[in-house]
Design an enzyme around this catalytic site. Sequence first.
Site, PDB file in Angstrom:
ATOM      1  N   GLY A  44      40.529  49.237  46.713  1.00  0.00           N
ATOM      2  CA  GLY A  44      40.881  50.121  45.607  1.00  0.00           C
ATOM      3  C   GLY A  44      39.903  50.017  44.456  1.00  0.00           C
ATOM      4  N   CYS A  45      39.478  48.794  44.157  1.00  0.00           N
ATOM      5  CA  CYS A  45      38.541  48.592  43.050  1.00  0.00           C
ATOM      6  C   CYS A  45      37.155  49.147  43.406  1.00  0.00           C
ATOM      7  CB  CYS A  45      38.444  47.099  42.727  1.00  0.00           C
ATOM      8  SG  CYS A  45      40.030  46.409  42.175  1.00  0.00           S
ATOM      9  N   THR A  46      36.777  49.039  44.665  1.00  0.00           N
ATOM     10  CA  THR A  46      35.493  49.611  45.095  1.00  0.00           C
ATOM     11  C   THR A  46      35.499  51.123  44.929  1.00  0.00           C
ATOM     12  OG1 THR A  46      35.150  47.802  46.675  1.00  0.00           O
ATOM     13  CG2 THR A  46      33.891  49.831  47.036  1.00  0.00           C
TER      14      THR A  46
END
Length: 269
Positions: free
Chosen positions: A147-149
């Site tokens: 998700g952060c990527t």
Amino acid sequence: MVQLRKRKTPPPAPEPKPKKERKTKAKAPANGDSEAAPAEPVAEASSTTAPEAPVEEEAKPADDKPEEKPEEKAEGKPEGKTNGKSNDKPGAKAKSGPPKAGDKIDFEGFGGEIETQDGKKVTLKSLVEESEAGVVLFTYPKASTPGCTTQVCLFRDSYDPLTATGLSIYGLSSDSPKANTTFKTKQSLPYPLLCDPSATLIAAIGLKKSPKGTQRGVFVVTKDGEVLAAEPGGPAPTVEAVKKVVAKMGGDKDANGLVKAKETAEKAK
């Protein structure tokens, strides 16, 4: 032979006696009873003293009431003082609490000290001073996770239009400088990543999870301290929130839906 005559009792004598007795009886009750009568009035006087006792009892509560009044006044004074202070306290709470869109913050000491992925010590105040129009902070829970990527790549792909009005973009997490350096290098991010292990800045902008952790979201503030956006959201919504801010600052949307600033041409010159 001499005959002895009996003396006749005078009839009037007994008559006046009863008259006198009647008179004396009429007087006697007044004179004789005057001693008994005073006894009765004394009893009445004692009975009258009985109501005087309650009068004294009524006087006591009357004495208590004025004592309560000064206490109430004394209590009223501190209440007035506390009310005066309470008017200041709400303001202090509003300043110390997480800011919302439309609020204005004081940069001095706000969020404490953090560092970039390469170890440079910075504060929100210093970042804003270095910017042209303000700062965008988007938060992510953990570097190099799916998700952060996605989130950092969306900001990477929209970097030019999002910064066209003078906003500076920063990713913010509680990761270590080493983890964020790897993350930035691997994803070729054009903006710095901020490391906030103690989550002081993350908490200040209202995106810290309890008891620990970071909530994904975005925070936008201008150079004069006006908060333009402060909200949690997923990877795409955080980018869209910044696009709306840029549009309000004077940007227009092109055919691809990206924000394009009116000042782009002037900056290119």
